[in-house]
Write a protein that holds these residues in place. Structure first.
Motif, PDB file in Angstrom:
ATOM      1  N   UNK A  25      35.630 -98.009  33.026  1.00  8.41           N
ATOM      2  CA  UNK A  25      36.021 -97.647  31.770  1.00  8.41           C
ATOM      3  C   UNK A  25      34.761 -97.951  30.758  1.00  8.41           C
ATOM      4  N   UNK A  26      34.170 -98.984  30.843  1.00 10.93           N
ATOM      5  CA  UNK A  26      33.010 -99.189  30.043  1.00 10.93           C
ATOM      6  C   UNK A  26      31.996 -98.421  30.566  1.00 10.93           C
ATOM      7  N   UNK A  27      31.533 -98.207  31.581  1.00 12.59           N
ATOM      8  CA  UNK A  27      30.539 -97.095  32.289  1.00 12.59           C
ATOM      9  C   UNK A  27      30.809 -95.937  31.609  1.00 12.59           C
ATOM     10  N   UNK A  28      31.866 -95.274  31.863  1.00 10.15           N
ATOM     11  CA  UNK A  28      32.019 -93.910  31.388  1.00 10.15           C
ATOM     12  C   UNK A  28      32.006 -93.715  29.932  1.00 10.15           C
ATOM     13  N   UNK A  29      32.529 -94.851  29.160  1.00  8.99           N
ATOM     14  CA  UNK A  29      32.574 -94.822  27.732  1.00  8.99           C
ATOM     15  C   UNK A  29      31.239 -94.730  27.084  1.00  8.99           C
ATOM     16  N   UNK A  30      30.382 -95.587  27.832  1.00  7.25           N
ATOM     17  CA  UNK A  30      29.123 -95.550  27.395  1.00  7.25           C
ATOM     18  C   UNK A  30      28.262 -94.279  27.491  1.00  7.25           C
ATOM     19  N   UNK A  31      28.681 -93.323  28.428  1.00  4.08           N
ATOM     20  CA  UNK A  31      28.192 -92.240  28.658  1.00  4.08           C
ATOM     21  C   UNK A  31      28.797 -91.049  27.797  1.00  4.08           C
ATOM     22  N   UNK A  32      29.519 -91.361  27.217  1.00  3.54           N
ATOM     23  CA  UNK A  32      30.341 -90.250  26.222  1.00  3.54           C
ATOM     24  C   UNK A  32      29.698 -89.997  24.837  1.00  3.54           C
ATOM     25  N   UNK A  33      29.642 -88.789  24.527  1.00  4.37           N
ATOM     26  CA  UNK A  33      29.307 -88.711  22.971  1.00  4.37           C
ATOM     27  C   UNK A  33      30.043 -88.209  22.106  1.00  4.37           C
ATOM     28  N   UNK A  34      31.133 -87.290  22.630  1.00  2.00           N
ATOM     29  CA  UNK A  34      32.156 -86.677  21.778  1.00  2.00           C
ATOM     30  C   UNK A  34      33.333 -87.190  22.258  1.00  2.00           C
ATOM     31  N   UNK A  35      34.450 -86.697  21.065  1.00  3.89           N
ATOM     32  CA  UNK A  35      35.940 -86.950  21.375  1.00  3.89           C
ATOM     33  C   UNK A  35      36.504 -86.764  22.925  1.00  3.89           C
ATOM     34  N   UNK A  36      36.160 -85.621  23.401  1.00  2.00           N
ATOM     35  CA  UNK A  36      36.595 -85.005  24.721  1.00  2.00           C
ATOM     36  C   UNK A  36      36.008 -85.672  25.776  1.00  2.00           C
ATOM     37  N   UNK A  37      34.745 -86.151  25.679  1.00  2.00           N
ATOM     38  CA  UNK A  37      34.276 -86.987  26.724  1.00  2.00           C
ATOM     39  C   UNK A  37      34.712 -88.627  26.698  1.00  2.00           C
ATOM     40  N   UNK A  38      35.120 -88.974  25.696  1.00  2.00           N
ATOM     41  CA  UNK A  38      35.798 -90.209  25.367  1.00  2.00           C
ATOM     42  C   UNK A  38      37.225 -90.085  26.398  1.00  2.00           C
ATOM     43  N   UNK A  39      37.887 -89.051  25.945  1.00  2.00           N
ATOM     44  CA  UNK A  39      39.198 -88.812  26.521  1.00  2.00           C
ATOM     45  C   UNK A  39      38.903 -88.853  28.166  1.00  2.00           C
ATOM     46  N   UNK A  40      37.909 -87.836  28.674  1.00  2.00           N
ATOM     47  CA  UNK A  40      37.611 -87.708  30.005  1.00  2.00           C
ATOM     48  C   UNK A  40      37.224 -89.241  30.475  1.00  2.00           C
TER      49      UNK A  40
END
Length: 63
Positions: A25-40
């Motif tokens: 979760x931490x790894x993928x969260x840090x890679x996200x930039x926009x709302x839908x990337x955080x959901x993903x």
């Protein structure tokens, strides 16, 4: 008769799996930039073992 040994092993495995989910979760969260990337990122964090196994099988299947 006690089964505490097998329960301890299961609890240890569950703790390691939980840490893996948290780390993913931490790894993928840090890679996200926009709302839908955080959901993903949340989805990927929860189901990362399935994605990992799929990628391994896909890599093994393509020689």
């Amino acid at each position: 008769m006690s089964n505490s040994g097998s329960n301890a092993g299961a609890a240890g495995g569950g703790a390691i799996y939980g840490l893996g989910i948290f780390g993913a979760l931490v790894y993928f969260w840090q890679q996200a930039d926009v709302f839908w990337e955080y959901v993903l990122a949340v989805f990927k964090g929860l189901f990362w073992p399935a994605f990992m196994v799929y990628e391994v099988f896909a890599a093994l299947g393509h020689h």
